[in-house]
Design an enzyme around this catalytic site. Structure first.
Site, PDB file in Angstrom:
ATOM      1  N   GLY A  16       0.715  -1.171   0.104  1.00 27.70           N
ATOM      2  CA  GLY A  16       0.006   0.184  -0.018  1.00 27.70           C
ATOM      3  C   GLY A  16       1.069   1.218  -0.063  1.00 27.70           C
ATOM      4  CB  ALA A  17       4.207   1.564  -1.176  1.00 32.87           C
ATOM      5  CG  ASN A  18      -0.754   3.962  -4.078  1.00 28.82           C
ATOM      6  OD1 ASN A  18      -0.986   2.773  -3.473  1.00 28.82           O
ATOM      7  ND2 ASN A  18      -1.687   4.980  -4.362  1.00 28.82           N
TER       8      ASN A  18
ATOM      9  N   GLY B 111      -0.615   7.935   1.140  1.00 31.25           N
ATOM     10  CA  GLY B 111      -0.923   7.922   2.797  1.00 31.25           C
ATOM     11  C   GLY B 111       0.318   7.146   3.476  1.00 31.25           C
TER      12      GLY B 111
ATOM     13  N   GLY C  94       1.804   4.330   3.783  1.00 35.34           N
ATOM     14  CA  GLY C  94       2.761   3.673   3.006  1.00 35.34           C
ATOM     15  C   GLY C  94       3.643   4.447   2.306  1.00 35.34           C
TER      16      GLY C  94
ATOM     17  CB  SER D 225      -7.507   0.894  12.764  1.00 36.71           C
ATOM     18  OG  SER D 225      -8.271   1.820  13.080  1.00 36.71           O
TER      19      SER D 225
ATOM     20  CE1 TYR E 197      -9.977   0.052   7.523  1.00 39.06           C
ATOM     21  CE2 TYR E 197     -10.870   0.670   9.852  1.00 39.06           C
ATOM     22  CZ  TYR E 197      -9.701   0.885   8.791  1.00 39.06           C
ATOM     23  OH  TYR E 197      -8.533   1.352   8.865  1.00 39.06           O
TER      24      TYR E 197
END
Length: 289
Positions: A16-18, A20, A22, A144, A173
């Protein structure tokens, strides 16, 4: 064994590095001299993020991998490419996450939120264990504080993972975030003697793209408050700290609220539930379509 006491020698994999958290963690790791593999689902967004992060380091030290964490087939292929490319992993940041307003199922028969936020990272971690053992082997699971609203005892666990119960987006979630913490504790019990550490954290209530994924009332409300939320860099630094701070090299099985260690929800310490979750997650390992 490798050490992260000098971050420039580290090899880190961030999902999820693209954007936020990450993206922020990748930037901090790269700027500190670590080699970073950025795992993204969308190629165009991934390549844009890669170019930006490479400017903080050098092109050969930051690389991109494309994978859909909700797909067993995609995660298996990713793990194979990592094994071909790397001789070790010093830090694995399991960060990619989704929030879905409506129930969706993957080709593997899992509910999408749970598949992406938990099962995909379970698969990846299991498939790169030898690389983690060869390196410092820090695992950082981005959870979270919503995990406190999770309840994986309210129905048979397999039905929850498959989405075969009444679907409520926020509950799904929170359940997936509770799974992250249960996974963290079970990793410590199973692999702590192998020199692998595993910690979970709440990165803060942040202004990230996850709130843009849906148009349900909860997401719309969170978008209203985005200007008042902390920036992703807050969570990115918290992740970076767990991945790279030499003073935390031996810390494992803990839950952090941003940078402060705290107690997780009571159900997160349910060892029987953690074992059941592990066994069910393992049963889905080979169900690539």
């Amino acid at each position: 064994m490798a050490t992260l006491s000098e971050v420039r020698h580290a090899i880190a994999v961030v999902t999820g590095a693209n954007s936020g958290i990450g993206r922020s963690a990748s930037e901090l790791l790269a700027a500190s001299g670590a080699s970073v593999v950025m795992v993204c689902r969308d190629r165009a967004r991934g390549e844009a993020a890669l170019a930006a992060v490479q400017r903080l380091s050098s092109p050969d030290r930051v690389q991109l991998e494309i994978a859909d964490m909700s797909s067993a087939e995609s995660v298996q292929a990713l793990a194979g490419r990592l094994a071909d490319r790397l001789d070790r992993i010093d830090a694995l940041v399991n960060n990619a996450g989704v929030y879905r307003a409506r129930r969706e199922r993957t080709r593997d028969g899992l509910e999408v939120t749970m598949a992406t936020n938990h099962v995909g990272h379970f698969r990846l971690t299991q498939q790169v264990l030898d690389l983690l053992r060869a390196g410092e082997g820090r695992i950082v699971n981005v959870s979270s504080d919503g995990h406190r609203r999770g309840d994986l005892r309210r129905a048979p666990l397999e039905r929850i993972l498959k989405g075969d119960i009444r679907y409520r987006s926020f509950q799904a979630y929170c359940d997936s975030k509770l799974a992250n913490v249960l996974f963290t504790h079970e990793l410590t019990r199973r692999y702590g003697n192998d020199g692998i550490t595993s910690n979970a954290l709440h990165p803060g209530t942040l202004s990230t793209r996850i709130w843009n994924q849906n148009h349900n009332p909860a997401s719309l409300l969170m978008r209203v408050f985005k200007p008042f939320m902390a920036k992703p860099g807050v969570g990115g630094y918290a992740v970076f700290r767990l991945a790279a701070d030499p003073d935390l090299a031996d810390v494992t099985g803990r839950y952090f609220n941003v940078e402060e260690e705290t107690r997780a929800a009571r159900q997160a310490y349910d060892e029987e539930l953690a074992r059941e979750l592990w066994e069910l997650s393992t049963s889905f390992m080979g169900r690539a379509a």
